[in-house]
Design a protein around this motif. Structure first.
Motif, short mmCIF file in Angstrom:
data_model
loop_
_atom_site.label_atom_id
_atom_site.label_comp_id
_atom_site.label_asym_id
_atom_site.label_seq_id
_atom_site.Cartn_x
_atom_site.Cartn_y
_atom_site.Cartn_z
N GLU A 177 0.84 -1.20 0.00
CA GLU A 177 0.00 0.00 0.00
C GLU A 177 0.87 1.24 0.00
O GLU A 177 1.85 1.32 0.73
CB GLU A 177 -0.91 0.02 1.24
N PRO A 178 0.55 2.20 -0.83
CA PRO A 178 1.38 3.40 -0.91
C PRO A 178 1.34 4.19 0.38
O PRO A 178 0.29 4.37 0.97
CB PRO A 178 0.75 4.19 -2.07
N CYS A 186 -2.38 8.94 -14.17
CA CYS A 186 -2.39 7.54 -14.60
C CYS A 186 -2.18 7.49 -16.11
O CYS A 186 -2.69 8.33 -16.85
CB CYS A 186 -3.71 6.88 -14.22
N GLN A 242 0.00 6.13 -8.60
CA GLN A 242 0.48 5.61 -7.32
C GLN A 242 1.52 4.50 -7.54
O GLN A 242 2.33 4.22 -6.66
CB GLN A 242 -0.69 5.05 -6.51
N PHE A 243 1.45 3.88 -8.73
CA PHE A 243 2.35 2.76 -9.04
C PHE A 243 2.98 3.00 -10.41
O PHE A 243 2.56 3.89 -11.16
CB PHE A 243 1.59 1.43 -9.04
N CYS A 250 -2.64 4.10 -11.65
CA CYS A 250 -3.35 4.32 -10.39
C CYS A 250 -3.64 2.96 -9.78
O CYS A 250 -3.34 1.91 -10.38
CB CYS A 250 -4.65 5.11 -10.65
N GLU A 251 -4.22 2.93 -8.59
CA GLU A 251 -4.44 1.65 -7.89
C GLU A 251 -5.40 0.75 -8.67
O GLU A 251 -5.17 -0.45 -8.80
CB GLU A 251 -4.98 1.92 -6.49
N GLN A 252 -6.47 1.33 -9.21
CA GLN A 252 -7.45 0.51 -9.95
C GLN A 252 -6.84 -0.05 -11.22
O GLN A 252 -6.99 -1.25 -11.53
CB GLN A 252 -8.67 1.37 -10.28
N LYS A 289 -3.76 -0.53 -11.84
CA LYS A 289 -2.69 -1.48 -11.51
C LYS A 289 -3.24 -2.89 -11.43
O LYS A 289 -2.65 -3.85 -11.95
CB LYS A 289 -2.03 -1.06 -10.19
N GLU A 290 -4.43 -3.03 -10.81
CA GLU A 290 -5.05 -4.35 -10.69
C GLU A 290 -5.42 -4.90 -12.06
O GLU A 290 -5.23 -6.08 -12.35
CB GLU A 290 -6.29 -4.26 -9.80
N LEU A 303 5.87 0.73 -6.35
CA LEU A 303 5.36 2.01 -5.88
C LEU A 303 6.04 3.13 -6.64
O LEU A 303 7.25 3.09 -6.87
CB LEU A 303 5.62 2.18 -4.38
#
Length: 537
Positions: free
Chosen positions: A5-6, A18, A28-29, A39-41, A43-44, A59
């Protein structure tokens, strides 16, 4: 490396967006093989894709802390990810945004051309209808005259028949010869009548070029396109750190709801002599000369030399003094035409004059009983727009280049007055007429046909608009004297941002003006300083 987690970075890192298309979240990644911020979404999604599930995603902040294990002293990778890559991605994003702006602007231009054509067609239909009505009235008049002549002959023929009957009475021919009751001299003469003269229709003198001029023109600037601004190495993140710190400091303050724009950069400050505040400004794009006026009749023709005042010529226009205790008598009273001539209002004599290149004054418009308080020369078709007042009434009149009145704009669709004090006036790229009305406390915008589109009344209770101008995308810039700010609106009157505020040391702004190189000039009340900003629309 395993991603966790960032955590909030203690250092001011650049807030990158992003890299997925249509995603506006912050980065974020980072995917090292793809060189793509995530971004987090996203990234998944990226990790679950069969093509990219084996990619190393880290990260974003780790890029700045972890160096190559094989070359621990080499920080080139860190510099690339800290400066070169984010800056390049920013410029690429700006390029794509420019493409969207171009598409939007040209779509508006196409719509404006078609709207202009529709307006011309409507005008042609109206004129043709008026001419047909004229022919109909001429025909009625001619027929009426012929009917009167026909009745005259009916009466005369009836008179002759009665004479014949008199001659045929029971009287011998001998008696008639000895004592004639009717002689040729006693007969009334034949009535005189006129032949009709038919009207003549003279065809109009027009050709394709003249008709094309009615629809305006599409011009490509000959200026060199400005270079995109690249942040200096080593200071790439200072702006974001400062903005984040400033945002935290501003929370809870009365102005924390204001939208601030970073689309201006101060370039220079000009100290202008012999002027009592900058209230209106006109720019001659052909020569680069600036016309600057104050509220007491002073008008300066300024030649700039490397953002400094060089040679200047001072004029005094007595017809543009304040009147009595009126607070605003109209400040936007001059404009430079496409041909490079200055036109200006003379409120005392109720005329609009043109100043030739050798400073000769020529009257071009007379407004009769109405006092002209503002003027604009259209860059679309050369028409002259004049804001006028008569006692408590106000309106905008359009004149053609020959000074003939062709349009009056005064009431809205509910027959309510549109204007009270239209002391600044300009025209948008779509033909909208934009006025800054101090009495209405609003920016009043009508379309080219004079139909009311909207009235912008500011973001707060007190809004006192002064100088107004538009940019190449149709955005509207207007000075807000009461709140020490310059508002930026879109062409439909939606508030976009506060372009300038007290934080830019702006106080009592009176005039905003853009030149062809997107230099923004701002004049203020009570100050002889003219501030120049670089404007990024």
């Amino acid at each position: 490396m395993a991603a966790s987690e960032p955590q909030e970075s203690e250092t001011g890192q650049h807030l990158l967006g992003c890299g997925f298309e249509h995603c506006e979240n912050k980065c974020q990644f980072y995917c090292n093989p793809c060189n793509r911020p995530l971004c987090e979404q996203c990234k998944e999604v990226h990790k679950n894709s069969p093509d990219t599930q084996s990619h190393e995603v880290v990260l974003y902040q780790q890029l700045f802390v972890e160096k190559c294990k094989d070359h621990p002293k080499n920080d080139i990778d860190s510099q690339i990810h800290q400066y070169f890559l984010p800056t390049s991605l920013e410029l690429q994003k700006e390029t794509r945004e420019d493409a969207s702006r171009i598409k939007m602007a040209l779509e508006e231009m196409r719509a404006s051309i078609m709207a202009e054509a529709d307006t011309v067609k409507k005008i042609v239909d109206v004129i043709a209808s008026e001419k047909v009505d004229r022919v109909n009235k001429i025909e009625e008049s001619l027929n009426e005259n012929l009917k009167e002549q026909d009745k005259t002959f009916d009466d005369y023929i009836s008179y002759l028949h009665k004479l014949v009957e008199t001659c045929h009475q029971d009287v011998s021919s001998t008696e008639l010869q000895n004592d004639p009751k009717i002689t040729p001299e006693s007969i009334r003469p034949i009535p005189e009548t006129t032949k009709p003269i038919l009207p003549v229709f003279t065809t109009g003198q027009y050709n394709k070029d003249k008709v094309a001029n009615l629809l305006g023109s599409v011009n490509v600037s000959s200026l060199e396109p400005p270079s995109r601004k690249i942040r200096l190495f080593g200071t790439a993140f200072e702006h974001s750190v400062f903005a984040e710190k400033k945002s935290k400091e501003e929370k809870g303050k009365p102005d924390d709801k204001q939208t601030l724009s970073s689309s201006v950069t101060e370039v220079a400050e000009l100290k202008v002599p012999n002027i009592n505040g900058g209230y209106h400004m006109s720019i001659d794009s052909t020569s680069g000369k600036i016309w600057l006026s104050d509220l007491v009749g002073n008008l300066l023709q300024i030649y700039l030399e490397r953002n400094r005042v060089g040679k200047f010529v001072q004029f005094y226009l007595k017809g543009n003094r304040p009147l009595g205790d009126k607070f605003s008598r109209g400040c936007g009273y001059h404009k430079v035409t496409q041909s490079g001539f200055l036109i200006y209002t003379d409120k005392d004599n109720k005329v609009v004059n043109r100043m030739t290149l050798n400073n000769k004054i020529i009257e071009i418009v007379r407004t009769v009983d109405w006092e002209p308080i503002s003027v604009h020369s259209s860059y679309l078709n050369g028409d002259i727009l004049v804001g006028v007042k008569y006692e408590e009434e106000a309106k905008v009149i359009r004149y053609n280049k020959a000074g003939q009145e062709i349009q009056t704009i005064q009431m809205d669709s509910k027959d309510e007055p549109l204007y009270r004090d239209p002391h600044y006036i300009t025209e948008n790229i779509n033909g909208d007429i934009c006025t800054s009305d101090y009495g209405k406390q609003a920016v009043v915008v009508v379309d080219k046909a004079g139909e009311h589109r909207f009235s912008y009344r500011g973001k707060k209770a007190n809004f006192f608009p002064w100088g107004i101008c538009v940019d190449t995308f149709g955005h509207i810039l207007v000075c807000d004297d009461y709140n020490d700010s310059v508002h930026l609106l879109d062409k439909n009157g939606e508030f976009l941002s506060y372009l300038l505020t007290r934080q830019h040391s702006v106080k009592y702004p009176r005039v905003v003006c853009l030149d062809v190189e997107n230099n923004l000039y701002v004049g203020q009340s009570g100050s002889n300083t003219l501030t120049i900003y670089k404007y990024y629309p």
